[in-house]
Design a protein around this motif. Structure first.
Motif, PDB file in Angstrom:
ATOM      1  N   SER A 167       0.832  -1.206   0.000  1.00 47.98           N
ATOM      2  CA  SER A 167       0.000   0.000   0.000  1.00 47.98           C
ATOM      3  C   SER A 167       0.865   1.253   0.000  1.00 47.98           C
ATOM      4  O   SER A 167       0.568   2.236  -0.702  1.00 47.98           O
ATOM      5  CB  SER A 167      -0.963  -0.004   1.187  1.00 47.98           C
ATOM      6  N   GLU A 168       1.965   1.239   0.772  1.00 49.67           N
ATOM      7  CA  GLU A 168       2.829   2.415   0.791  1.00 49.67           C
ATOM      8  C   GLU A 168       3.542   2.594  -0.544  1.00 49.67           C
ATOM      9  O   GLU A 168       3.611   3.715  -1.091  1.00 49.67           O
ATOM     10  CB  GLU A 168       3.865   2.328   1.913  1.00 49.67           C
ATOM     11  N   TYR A 171       1.142   3.980  -3.037  1.00 47.01           N
ATOM     12  CA  TYR A 171       0.789   5.373  -2.741  1.00 47.01           C
ATOM     13  C   TYR A 171       1.852   6.327  -3.270  1.00 47.01           C
ATOM     14  O   TYR A 171       1.557   7.277  -4.009  1.00 47.01           O
ATOM     15  CB  TYR A 171       0.615   5.557  -1.238  1.00 47.01           C
ATOM     16  N   TRP A 172       3.116   6.087  -2.898  1.00 51.64           N
ATOM     17  CA  TRP A 172       4.183   6.984  -3.335  1.00 51.64           C
ATOM     18  C   TRP A 172       4.409   6.891  -4.834  1.00 51.64           C
ATOM     19  O   TRP A 172       4.661   7.908  -5.496  1.00 51.64           O
ATOM     20  CB  TRP A 172       5.476   6.670  -2.598  1.00 51.64           C
ATOM     21  N   GLN A 174       2.369   6.403  -7.146  1.00 47.63           N
ATOM     22  CA  GLN A 174       1.306   7.064  -7.893  1.00 47.63           C
ATOM     23  C   GLN A 174       1.228   8.557  -7.614  1.00 47.63           C
ATOM     24  O   GLN A 174       0.219   9.202  -7.878  1.00 47.63           O
ATOM     25  CB  GLN A 174      -0.034   6.386  -7.566  1.00 47.63           C
ATOM     26  N   GLY A 176       1.828  10.116  -4.558  1.00 49.24           N
ATOM     27  CA  GLY A 176       1.365  10.471  -3.231  1.00 49.24           C
ATOM     28  C   GLY A 176       2.216  11.550  -2.583  1.00 49.24           C
ATOM     29  O   GLY A 176       3.404  11.703  -2.891  1.00 49.24           O
ATOM     30  N   ARG A 177       1.608  12.285  -1.674  1.00 49.02           N
ATOM     31  CA  ARG A 177       2.281  13.375  -0.977  1.00 49.02           C
ATOM     32  C   ARG A 177       2.240  13.130   0.523  1.00 49.02           C
ATOM     33  O   ARG A 177       1.328  12.473   1.039  1.00 49.02           O
ATOM     34  CB  ARG A 177       1.603  14.711  -1.296  1.00 49.02           C
ATOM     35  N   GLY A 182      -2.188  14.294   1.982  1.00 50.06           N
ATOM     36  CA  GLY A 182      -1.200  14.988   1.160  1.00 50.06           C
ATOM     37  C   GLY A 182      -0.998  16.435   1.536  1.00 50.06           C
ATOM     38  O   GLY A 182      -0.485  17.236   0.753  1.00 50.06           O
ATOM     39  N   SER A 187       6.701  14.865  -1.947  1.00 45.86           N
ATOM     40  CA  SER A 187       6.787  13.502  -2.451  1.00 45.86           C
ATOM     41  C   SER A 187       8.128  12.894  -2.055  1.00 45.86           C
ATOM     42  O   SER A 187       8.974  13.566  -1.470  1.00 45.86           O
ATOM     43  CB  SER A 187       6.662  13.493  -3.980  1.00 45.86           C
TER      44      SER A 187
END
Length: 208
Positions: A167-168, A171-172, A174, A176-177, A182, A187
């Motif tokens: 999941s992490e 997230y990053w 894609q 993620g912030r 966010g 990032s």
């Protein structure tokens, strides 16, 4: 950067360590070896806002192992290597690394330390590691995932399977912030580029 806030970097200094200050423990049938990349002192309110120097001095058992006489707390960046019966050798979190561009992090920027040599002196050559487990993808937990060879980032542990939290990672990857929702707007694109994607591209990663 959020990681600067989390470490208080720029407000504390380095503590000299000898050959990574290796320590070894038996935990059941397993052996755990600690190799330290660096130890720093001070700046703790970036991570623990209430832990001022005055508060730390009032907690007598913190000194001298966990704080100095001024109340500046100590922080270790270290790898834990777990040897499991049957030959499995797991490196948990790979510290900051050498040659990583981290200009906001005074003690972490473009390091040229002897971390791999210290591991080998402790009986842990990098080729012997069978698994690398990154508990999360902060820069001080993934740095030695890779090393620079002839200008290219390559996996440091060529015979290991690297385990990343699915999941992490997604997230990053894609865009993620950092921060809730966010909110901090930061990032880890640079960290992904030099310390995670080369492992994925080499086919050594597993998302769990």
């Amino acid at each position: 950067r959020i990681l600067r806030l989390a470490t208080g970097q720029g407000k504390h200094g380095l503590i000299a360590t000898v050959l990574g200050d290796p320590k070894r423990w038996k935990v059941g049938d397993c052996t755990v070896t600690r190799i330290m990349e660096m130890e720093t002192v001070g700046g703790q309110t970036g991570l623990l806002p209430g832990a001022t120097n005055e508060v730390a001095r009032s907690v007598k058992w913190l000194a001298p192992l966990f704080a100095d006489e001024k109340g500046r707390m100590k922080f270790a960046i270290q790898v834990m290597v777990v040897d499991v019966p049957g030959g499995m050798r797991i490196a948990v979190d790979t510290c900051v690394g050498n040659d990583k561009h981290r200009p906001a992090m005074r003690n972490w920027h473009m390091r040229t330390g002897q971390f791999l040599q210290h591991m080998e002196r402790a009986g842990i050559p990098r080729e012997s590691v069978t698994h690398v487990f990154c508990t999360h993808l902060h820069t001080d937990h993934i740095g030695w995932n890779t090393m620079k060879v002839d200008g290219k980032w390559v996996p440091t542990f060529p015979n290991a399977q690297y385990l990343f939290g699915r999941s992490e990672f997604e997230y990053w990857s894609q865009g993620g912030r950092a921060g809730e929702g966010g909110s901090l707007g930061e990032s880890i694109e640079e960290e992904l580029h030099d310390s995670v994607k080369p492992v994925v591209e080499a086919g050594l990663s597993r998302l769990v």
